[in-house]
Design a protein around this motif. Structure first.
Motif, mmCIF file in Angstrom:
data_model
loop_
_atom_site.group_PDB
_atom_site.id
_atom_site.type_symbol
_atom_site.label_atom_id
_atom_site.label_comp_id
_atom_site.label_asym_id
_atom_site.label_seq_id
_atom_site.Cartn_x
_atom_site.Cartn_y
_atom_site.Cartn_z
ATOM 1 N N LYS A 84 -1.925 1.265 52.460
ATOM 2 C CA LYS A 84 -2.576 0.317 51.572
ATOM 3 C C LYS A 84 -3.865 0.900 50.999
ATOM 4 N N GLN A 85 -4.134 0.501 49.742
ATOM 5 C CA GLN A 85 -5.351 0.933 49.061
ATOM 6 C C GLN A 85 -6.127 -0.306 48.596
ATOM 7 N N PRO A 86 -6.788 -1.012 49.527
ATOM 8 C CA PRO A 86 -7.466 -2.267 49.148
ATOM 9 C C PRO A 86 -8.639 -2.066 48.208
ATOM 10 N N ASN A 87 -9.208 -0.850 48.156
ATOM 11 C CA ASN A 87 -10.370 -0.600 47.306
ATOM 12 C C ASN A 87 -9.995 -0.027 45.941
ATOM 13 N N HIS A 88 -8.708 0.095 45.684
ATOM 14 C CA HIS A 88 -8.284 0.587 44.372
ATOM 15 C C HIS A 88 -8.652 -0.444 43.300
ATOM 16 N N SER A 89 -8.987 0.026 42.106
ATOM 17 C CA SER A 89 -9.418 -0.882 41.038
ATOM 18 C C SER A 89 -8.333 -1.896 40.677
ATOM 19 N N VAL A 90 -7.056 -1.502 40.716
ATOM 20 C CA VAL A 90 -5.975 -2.443 40.392
ATOM 21 C C VAL A 90 -5.818 -3.472 41.507
ATOM 22 N N ALA A 91 -6.022 -3.067 42.764
ATOM 23 C CA ALA A 91 -5.955 -4.021 43.871
ATOM 24 C C ALA A 91 -7.025 -5.092 43.710
ATOM 25 N N LYS A 92 -8.212 -4.695 43.309
ATOM 26 C CA LYS A 92 -9.283 -5.671 43.076
ATOM 27 C C LYS A 92 -8.963 -6.551 41.876
ATOM 28 N N LEU A 93 -8.372 -5.964 40.828
ATOM 29 C CA LEU A 93 -7.987 -6.742 39.656
ATOM 30 C C LEU A 93 -6.970 -7.819 40.017
ATOM 31 N N LEU A 94 -5.991 -7.470 40.843
ATOM 32 C CA LEU A 94 -4.943 -8.427 41.207
ATOM 33 C C LEU A 94 -5.467 -9.518 42.146
ATOM 34 N N GLN A 95 -6.568 -9.270 42.825
ATOM 35 C CA GLN A 95 -7.170 -10.301 43.657
ATOM 36 C C GLN A 95 -7.885 -11.353 42.818
ATOM 37 N N TYR A 121 3.239 -11.948 28.898
ATOM 38 C CA TYR A 121 2.269 -11.060 28.265
ATOM 39 C C TYR A 121 0.869 -11.393 28.762
ATOM 40 N N ALA A 122 0.043 -10.348 28.851
ATOM 41 C CA ALA A 122 -1.370 -10.534 29.158
ATOM 42 C C ALA A 122 -2.158 -9.438 28.453
ATOM 43 N N TYR A 123 -3.286 -9.814 27.886
ATOM 44 C CA TYR A 123 -4.170 -8.837 27.244
ATOM 45 C C TYR A 123 -5.008 -8.162 28.310
ATOM 46 N N LYS A 124 -5.094 -6.843 28.236
ATOM 47 C CA LYS A 124 -5.848 -6.071 29.231
ATOM 48 C C LYS A 124 -7.291 -5.931 28.766
ATOM 49 N N GLY A 125 -8.172 -6.768 29.307
ATOM 50 C CA GLY A 125 -9.574 -6.710 28.947
ATOM 51 C C GLY A 125 -10.292 -5.606 29.710
ATOM 52 N N ARG A 126 -11.096 -4.870 29.006
ATOM 53 C CA ARG A 126 -11.829 -3.754 29.608
ATOM 54 C C ARG A 126 -13.317 -3.911 29.330
ATOM 55 N N GLY A 127 -14.114 -3.208 30.119
ATOM 56 C CA GLY A 127 -15.527 -3.090 29.815
ATOM 57 C C GLY A 127 -15.739 -1.983 28.805
ATOM 58 N N THR A 128 -16.967 -1.554 28.631
ATOM 59 C CA THR A 128 -17.238 -0.462 27.697
ATOM 60 C C THR A 128 -16.586 0.824 28.173
ATOM 61 N N THR A 129 -16.523 1.009 29.465
ATOM 62 C CA THR A 129 -15.832 2.169 30.050
ATOM 63 C C THR A 129 -15.171 1.709 31.347
ATOM 64 N N GLY A 130 -14.346 2.583 31.892
ATOM 65 C CA GLY A 130 -13.796 2.300 33.210
ATOM 66 C C GLY A 130 -12.466 1.578 33.165
ATOM 67 N N ALA A 331 6.374 -3.275 35.621
ATOM 68 C CA ALA A 331 5.453 -3.460 34.502
ATOM 69 C C ALA A 331 4.020 -3.138 34.906
ATOM 70 N N MET A 332 3.623 -3.529 36.122
ATOM 71 C CA MET A 332 2.264 -3.226 36.579
ATOM 72 C C MET A 332 2.054 -1.732 36.742
ATOM 73 N N GLU A 333 3.031 -1.040 37.293
ATOM 74 C CA GLU A 333 2.886 0.406 37.468
ATOM 75 C C GLU A 333 2.819 1.118 36.127
ATOM 76 N N ARG A 334 3.528 0.604 35.134
ATOM 77 C CA ARG A 334 3.480 1.222 33.801
ATOM 78 C C ARG A 334 2.192 0.870 33.056
ATOM 79 N N ASP A 335 1.752 -0.401 33.118
ATOM 80 C CA ASP A 335 0.677 -0.869 32.249
ATOM 81 C C ASP A 335 -0.697 -0.902 32.901
ATOM 82 N N LEU A 336 -0.767 -0.925 34.233
ATOM 83 C CA LEU A 336 -2.058 -1.050 34.894
ATOM 84 C C LEU A 336 -2.535 0.240 35.550
ATOM 85 N N LEU A 337 -1.603 1.116 35.911
ATOM 86 C CA LEU A 337 -1.989 2.379 36.548
ATOM 87 C C LEU A 337 -2.208 3.468 35.499
ATOM 88 N N THR A 338 -3.065 4.408 35.843
ATOM 89 C CA THR A 338 -3.290 5.563 34.978
ATOM 90 C C THR A 338 -2.285 6.664 35.325
#
Length: 421
Positions: A84-95, A121-130, A331-338
């Motif tokens: 498990k990777q609880p500190n991964h950015s996608v794990a935090k996003l899904l929480q 469908y969901a729009y992927k909102g981002r900050g200025t970076t990251g 879909a998550m692995e394709r659209d949320l992971l780098t």
């Protein structure tokens, strides 16, 4: 009045003749309205159907309570591992997918849209970076997916005020089921709209009948020698006044008939002969089959009993919930992971064990077998049961040549020291 005259009038009909003809009223009403009503059934209003409501609720609630984790695959001693990777950015996003939805709300709504529309469908909102900061759900009916001659996909999203914005795939999280156009996802509601419409119509028929106080149809005749109503307006007004005075909660009141009007006789409504109940049960079974749902989950217990309901529930998870979960996983692995995440072995999985749990006794017997065979240790057992680890619980039992656990002591075989030595 003219409508009933068209249905029933045949000169001087007898009451029993009219009663036998009523057996087909429901079918005639359905045949007259089914086509037009089917065109009005959409994924947004299909929840008026009790069966569709039960199906969407069953799938969305089960998926929403299923934990979803981010893992990293690896190798240890030539065997594949998953951590498990609880500190991964996608794990935090899904929480916390966004500011107004909890993870339970998000997955419940996402699964509901997926089942009704065939896509989400969901729009992927981002900050200025990251990384991605939030997932903003989009109404599926307001999203149009197109593909140009170079196979580039574009998402056109309707905005408030009638405006449209275009997004490229890197801006949209898109999960879908099977799609005949290979793009959007086919809505099962649209495919069986007439079937759903027929159930809604039967429901409305029952509501109207009981709203009227479940009184039978009354037929009035004029007495022999009576001139009857002088105009159509008089006839219409009589029917209107009667309905206002004696239907609903006004039934069983005293009645005074106009001069020349004979006492009415009732045409009993036999729902069993009209196949009213059979129609509703049949539509429920057909709709459940179209969604791949076991009949008992939509209230049809005719083929269910105590011994097979649990098995049907497990089949529901494996054959209905699991494909939906895997569609979201892909879909998550394709659209949320780098690309870096995917290359390093990051994956996203729903833990369906949480909704596949057997009864307590069966579950403990299965875990005990794994424990004695050295498959799991005590802490892994405790983790599956939602308990914290204990000290010394990381040890595994080892199997000897005869299958006996080498590190399980047997107090009956201990011997006392020989004092005579």
């Amino acid at each position: 009045m003219n409508f009933w005259r068209e249905l029933w009038y045949d000169g001087t009909p007898k009451p029993e003749q009219k009663a036998s003809q009523f057996e087909t009223v429901l079918q005639r009403l359905v045949a007259a309205q089914e086509g037009t009503l089917g065109a009005s059934v959409t994924p947004d209003n299909c929840m008026q159907s009790p069966t569709v409501h039960a199906i969407v609720t069953a799938i969305s609630r089960r998926l929403s309570v299923t934990p979803v984790h981010v893992y990293k695959k690896g190798m240890k001693d030539g065997m594949e591992t998953k951590e498990k990777q609880p500190n991964h950015s996608v794990a935090k996003l899904l929480q916390r997918p966004n500011a107004w939805q909890t993870k339970l709300d998000f997955w419940q709504d996402a699964a509901s849209a997926f089942v009704r529309h065939g896509c989400f469908y969901a729009y992927k909102g981002r900050g200025t970076t990251g990384p991605i900061r939030e997932l903003i759900p989009l109404p599926p009916a307001g999203v149009k997916v197109s593909q140009d001659e170079n196979y580039n996909v574009t998402f056109r999203v309707g905005q408030t005020g009638g405006n449209t914005r275009e997004y490229t795939p890197d801006k949209i999280f898109h999960a879908r089921g099977p799609a005949r156009d290979f793009l959007k996802g086919d809505s099962p509601v649209a495919d069986v709209a007439d079937t759903i419409a027929l159930e809604i119509l039967a429901e409305q028929f029952g509501v109207t009948f009981f709203k009227n106080g479940a009184v039978p149809l009354l037929v009035f005749n004029h007495e022999p020698g009576s001139a009857g109503f002088r105009t159509v307006e008089e006839e219409t007004q009589f029917v209107k006044d009667f309905q206002q005075a004696f239907t609903g909660n006004k039934k069983h009141k005293g009645m005074l008939l106009p001069k020349g009007m004979d006492k009415p006789f009732a045409i009993e409504i036999a729902h069993d002969k009209a196949q009213f109940l059979e129609t509703r049960q049949y539509q429920r079974t057909v709709i459940a089959g179209a969604f791949g749902i076991p009949p008992h989950l939509v209230g049809d217990l005719t083929q269910s009993h105590y011994n097979n309901v649990e098995q049907q529930s497990q089949d529901f998870v494996l054959n209905v919930v699991m494909p939906v979960a895997q569609a979201f996983e892909a879909a998550m692995e394709r659209d949320l992971l780098t690309d870096r995440d995917r290359n390093s072995g990051i994956i996203i999985r729903f833990n369906l064990d949480a909704i596949l749990r057997a009864d307590f006794k069966s579950r403990q017997e299965g875990l005990r077998m794994q424990r004695e065979m050295g498959v799991i240790n005590a802490n892994e057992w405790r983790e599956k049961e939602g308990m914290n680890p204990r000290e010394g619980g990381d040890e595994y039992y080892e199997q000897g040549p005869s299958g006996q656990n080498m590190n399980m002591g047997n107090d009956d075989e201990t011997t006392e020291p020989d004092d005579s030595a």
